[in-house]
Design an enzyme around this catalytic site. Structure first.
Site, PDB file in Angstrom:
ATOM      1  N   LYS A  23       3.705  -7.078   4.037  1.00 27.30           N
ATOM      2  CA  LYS A  23       3.482  -5.675   3.708  1.00 27.30           C
ATOM      3  C   LYS A  23       3.107  -4.951   5.001  1.00 27.30           C
ATOM      4  CE  LYS A  23       0.373  -3.454   3.293  1.00 27.30           C
ATOM      5  NZ  LYS A  23      -0.279  -2.466   4.231  1.00 27.30           N
ATOM      6  N   THR A  52       2.419  -6.378  11.635  1.00 30.51           N
ATOM      7  CA  THR A  52       2.304  -6.178  10.203  1.00 30.51           C
ATOM      8  C   THR A  52       0.861  -6.345   9.804  1.00 30.51           C
ATOM      9  OG1 THR A  52       3.042  -6.888   8.043  1.00 30.51           O
ATOM     10  CG2 THR A  52       2.635  -8.608   9.639  1.00 30.51           C
ATOM     11  N   GLU A  87       6.331   4.336   7.545  1.00 35.13           N
ATOM     12  CA  GLU A  87       5.895   5.623   7.001  1.00 35.13           C
ATOM     13  C   GLU A  87       6.624   6.806   7.620  1.00 35.13           C
ATOM     14  OE1 GLU A  87       1.743   5.538   7.726  1.00 35.13           O
ATOM     15  OE2 GLU A  87       1.291   4.452   5.881  1.00 35.13           O
ATOM     16  N   ASN A 113       0.028  10.595   6.843  1.00 29.53           N
ATOM     17  CA  ASN A 113      -1.195  10.063   7.426  1.00 29.53           C
ATOM     18  C   ASN A 113      -2.306  11.086   7.570  1.00 29.53           C
ATOM     19  OD1 ASN A 113      -0.730   7.194   7.953  1.00 29.53           O
ATOM     20  ND2 ASN A 113       1.071   8.028   8.992  1.00 29.53           N
ATOM     21  N   THR A 132       0.876  -1.183   0.000  1.00 29.11           N
ATOM     22  CA  THR A 132       0.000   0.000   0.000  1.00 29.11           C
ATOM     23  C   THR A 132       0.908   1.226   0.000  1.00 29.11           C
ATOM     24  OG1 THR A 132      -0.197  -0.179   2.407  1.00 29.11           O
ATOM     25  CG2 THR A 132      -1.984  -1.074   1.083  1.00 29.11           C
ATOM     26  N   THR A 188      -7.824  11.101   1.579  1.00 29.13           N
ATOM     27  CA  THR A 188      -8.477  12.154   0.791  1.00 29.13           C
ATOM     28  C   THR A 188      -7.696  12.443  -0.482  1.00 29.13           C
ATOM     29  OG1 THR A 188      -7.346  13.722   2.221  1.00 29.13           O
ATOM     30  CG2 THR A 188      -9.657  13.302   2.656  1.00 29.13           C
TER      31      THR A 188
END
EC number: 2.3.1.35
Lengths: 383, 383
Positions: free
Chosen positions: A168, A179, A259, A378, A146, A383
């Site tokens: 992932k 995870t 991230e 995040n 993702t 959006t």
């Protein structure tokens, strides 16, 4: 290598149009046997995605023929219709394999609260089955990404058998599975009971101790399939060690790709009265926003470590805690220790060692720093 | 108005040079009686700063003559020497007031892990006592600021008495006390036992339900002093309501000034089986980094709300949860509800309502969004 490193497995990853950009988004991992022993562990979040609810039933008898995974949508909080979508996906793959749906594990990842585009998904399953091959492991690992920037794969060779894996996950990594999705494969001969015991032992010290942002997903699934195609019945101790290494390897890759992170932080808790205490303390530090900001700022702010330790019910005396950051014991006896200016926080890898002086148990929890990019990524995800 | 709104109190805030920039950094709040009833609540963090350890002893008998507070240093994790510093500070103020040190509460705020500059602090205490006056409440509130951008003060008039208060706190706000420091005063006639009961009741539904970043301070202290100077013995119900209002007012100011925040978020949990459940669920949402990032991005990502609820042990069925964001029920029955595009997240004040459909209890927890500025501010604080 990935999930097709062991004998007896085919895999594929295809672009089914679930994601907008033409990336791969549907994967299958098929166990061609002769055995179909399997086990899985799932998120402990009580709000479980539809595929998790389906797969918990499917794996209950210890037999799994194949796993189908999609990115581009989590199929979570989608009600009865979402559960039917997971079932339909399993039935569709089962029909293509001349098998039964209750031997199919379904995994989904992506945004919560939206239905999957089922015609696209089912066409993708057909395409994936058609493409599934011994060299398809890399494409499968690619299809489940993702916000992951790279595919995560690993394998280890044992005495006459192989263990492979893919995973992932980049955010929403927290205890009770760190995870979102991971598929592990082996051609060793294992019973379903062995699969369960070995998988739990491995995930307990790996995926369960990775905590990047304290957020527990609705979709976390780790499934282990054993084809028996090598004909080798493994030494359990060796297999356990190697399976743990594969999980650990995947965890390291998840951590490296978390991230927005600029640091990979190992929190080693030693001198604990119990392993549970060590893990509890490690998690409290891993979840402390102020500590994580300090590491982002390359600031050896050990006071925030102590403030985090103090929120736990672990056995310790505040005046007996020692803390080292990258090897410099900046806190001794709960108070000022060596010169914090000696701490070098430039490298990406950071080690925080907390000595509770309360026993001989230890555990390591892995986390990342809290960064501007994490917030950016995040705050703009859905959006 | 602040802490000197009630009769019987003098206060001052002076610049003692503990902070570099010449700002006020030492405050005193002196109760001139005739009564000296008092109570306090402290951080539940097990790593308690030296002034907290001192003040817990000092307030144990329900009698407090004065509070001395400093910013510019938390005197936390400073060992036996740090405790002696807190004691010396109390003894110094006691001598200036011809009173005994065990009637002096000491509060400190600032960086953890550094000794206070005692000569400067003691000189500041002398200066503050010399300046202490009936109109000194505002300067006292100014002197306890750290990263606070504004002073936080409040007062309420009761039937024949007044309640005043000040607070500081901008980060490290979490349950088991949400503010680092607050002093509350009243000229009502109260016993120490009444002070304890009334203070606990008020903080339980105010400071204890403010959670900006899930981080619990080592220094949190809220102290209530009652001078009895009005001669009025209050109606307990009225006093309790007004004291709660003062605390609530201060909480609102803390929330409005929280580090880097762009949103003030009220999480209303209704339909809970118990108040504890409602608070637990509210806190889980308030601490969820992904939810907080989504609100920062003005993204009505209700899936992250459900994922946070699912990590708790509260009584609920996932399929019966409803979620409204700013009045739009975006999640009904645990699944997709009204169009999320209808949610307007532009205003600073955001209300998230979670209906657990499991009972009739409710509670509100207040938090902020997780922003780029929060990360910036807290990655650069100590260096």
């Amino acid at each position: 290598m990935s999930v097709t490193a062991p004998l007896g497995f085919r895999a594929a990853g295809v672009a089914a149009g679930i994601k907008d950009g033409g990336q791969r988004d549907v994967a299958v991992v098929i166990n061609d046997g002769p055995h179909h022993s399997a086990a899985a562990v799932f998120t402990k979040n009580r709000v479980k995605a539809a595929p998790v609810q389906w797969s918990q039933q499917a794996v209950a008898d210890g037999q799994v023929r194949a796993v189908v995974l999609n990115s581009g949508g989590a199929n979570a909080c989608t009600g009865a219709a979402g559960f039917q979508d997971a079932r339909t996906t399993a039935e569709h793959l089962a029909a293509a394999l001349n098998d039964s749906a209750d031997r199919i594990v379904v995994c989904s990842t992506g945004l919560i609260g939206e239905r999957l585009p089922m015609p696209k998904l089912l066409a993708g399953v057909d395409a994936a089955v058609a493409e599934a091959a011994r060299d398809g492991g890399l494409n499968a690992a690619d299809a489940i990404r993702t916000t992951d920037t790279v595919s995560k794969i690993a394998f280890r060779r044992g005495s006459g058998y192989t263990i492979g894996g893919m995973a992932k996950g980049a955010g929403m990594l927290a205890p009770s599975l760190a995870t979102m999705l991971s598929v592990l494969t082996t051609d060793a001969v294992l019973t379903p009971e062995q699969c369960t015991a070995l998988l739990r032992a491995a995930t307990e010290v790996t995926f369960d101790r990775l905590d990047t942002d304290g957020c527990t997903s609705t979709n976390d699934t780790v499934v282990l399939m054993a084809s028996g195609a090598s004909g080798t019945t493994p030494d359990e101790a060796e297999f356990s060690r190697l399976l743990t290494e594969v999980c650990q390897d995947l965890c390291r890759q998840l951590l490296a790709d978390a991230e927005g992170a600029t640091k990979a932080i190992a929190i080693e808790v030693v001198g604990a009265a119990s392993t549970d205490d060590a893990v509890t303390v490690g998690r409290a530090i891993a979840r402390n926003a102020l500590f994580k900001c300090a590491i982002y700022g390359e600031d050896p702010n050990w006071g925030r470590v102590l403030a985090a330790v103090g929120t736990t019910d672990a056995v310790f005396e505040p005046d007996n805690i020692n803390v080292a950051i990258n090897g410099v014991w900046v806190c001794r006896g709960g108070s000022v220790g060596d010169d914090r200016a000696k701490v070098n926080l430039k490298p990406r890898d950071v080690t925080v060692t907390v000595d509770l002086s309360a026993g001989s148990a230890s555990a390591t929890v892995w986390t990342t720093d809290l960064t501007v990019d994490y917030v950016h990524e995040n705050s703009a995800y859905s959006t």
